[in-house]
Scaffold this motif. Structure first.
Motif: not given
Length: 242
Positions: A210-215
């Motif tokens: 999810a953090f990778g997607c956000l970034r």
């Protein structure tokens, strides 16, 4: 304690009080330093230069508009007893401004000082605890007003107290800046963690994914991750599934 001693103690206490009063105001502290020098030593005027070691700008203050102008001009000219004391870290004691050596040494400063009625000057460096000069206290008097040893000793005490007060105020300011930065970083981290959790639930992702997607979404749209995360938590931005 003599009357002078009582006044010295009162002025020293005032310097420390001004250094910590709310809101922090360096200009007020510099004005207090200059006025303290003028009052206690019977000087006709006083100037303060202040250049924090981490800051390239030089702040100045003086007793009266003419000396405030002279203090600022001296910095622009890069000459004068205050500039010499601050740059060298050495005191200039009871210099006769009317002499040729003084006029040669300070071709712009000396004529202005003489025109204002000042004929003698003492400049004391303001030093940090590791003996680095970050400012100067300049005491000015008429040609006939020599400084005796007792007055010089008191002047040195005031310079040390002024340096300590300025250092304390600087430390307080830097501590507040650091606290604000830490609070901002903490708030940003909380928002990002909230956005990660919402995306993980919504799209069936791990928190890391999810953090990778956000970034990636922030980078693609040239956005700050924190700003995007805040919009996600507020329901103002819906990041599509990968």
């Amino acid at each position: 304690m003599t009357l002078q001693g009582e006044e010295l103690a009162a002025l020293f206490a005032r310097l420390m009080r001004v250094a910590s009063q709310e809101p922090l105001d360096t200009r007020v502290l510099l004005a207090t330093c200059a006025e303290s020098g003028r009052r206690v030593y019977g000087a006709r005027g006083a100037i303060v230069q202040y250049a924090p070691l981490s800051c390239p700008d030089i702040s100045t203050e003086g007793t009266g508009s003419a000396l405030r102008t002279l203090a600022a001009d001296a910095v622009a000219w890069k000459e004068g007893p205050g500039c010499d004391a601050r740059s060298s870290g050495a005191a200039l004691i009871d210099v006769d401004v009317t002499t040729r050596p003084a006029r040669v040494r300070w071709p712009s400063w000396a004529p202005r000082a003489l025109a204002l009625g000042f004929g003698r000057v003492t400049a004391l460096p303001l030093k940090s605890t590791d003996d680095l000069a970050f400012g100067a206290l300049v005491l000015l008097g008429p040609p006939e007003a020599t400084m005796d040893e007792k007055a010089l000793a008191s002047a040195r005490c005031l310079a040390e107290t002024a340096a300590h007060a300025l250092a304390l105020q600087r430390q307080a300011f830097e501590s507040r800046v650091l606290a604000a930065q830490l609070q901002t970083a903490l708030s940003s981290r909380v928002v990002i963690e909230q956005a990660k959790g919402m995306l993980a639930v919504r799209q069936g992702l791990t928190l890391d994914d999810a953090f990778g997607c956000l970034r990636r979404h922030a980078r693609t749209h040239r956005r700050k991750v924190t700003d995007l995360a805040r919009e996600v938590t507020e329901g103002r931005d819906d990041i599509p599934p990968r």
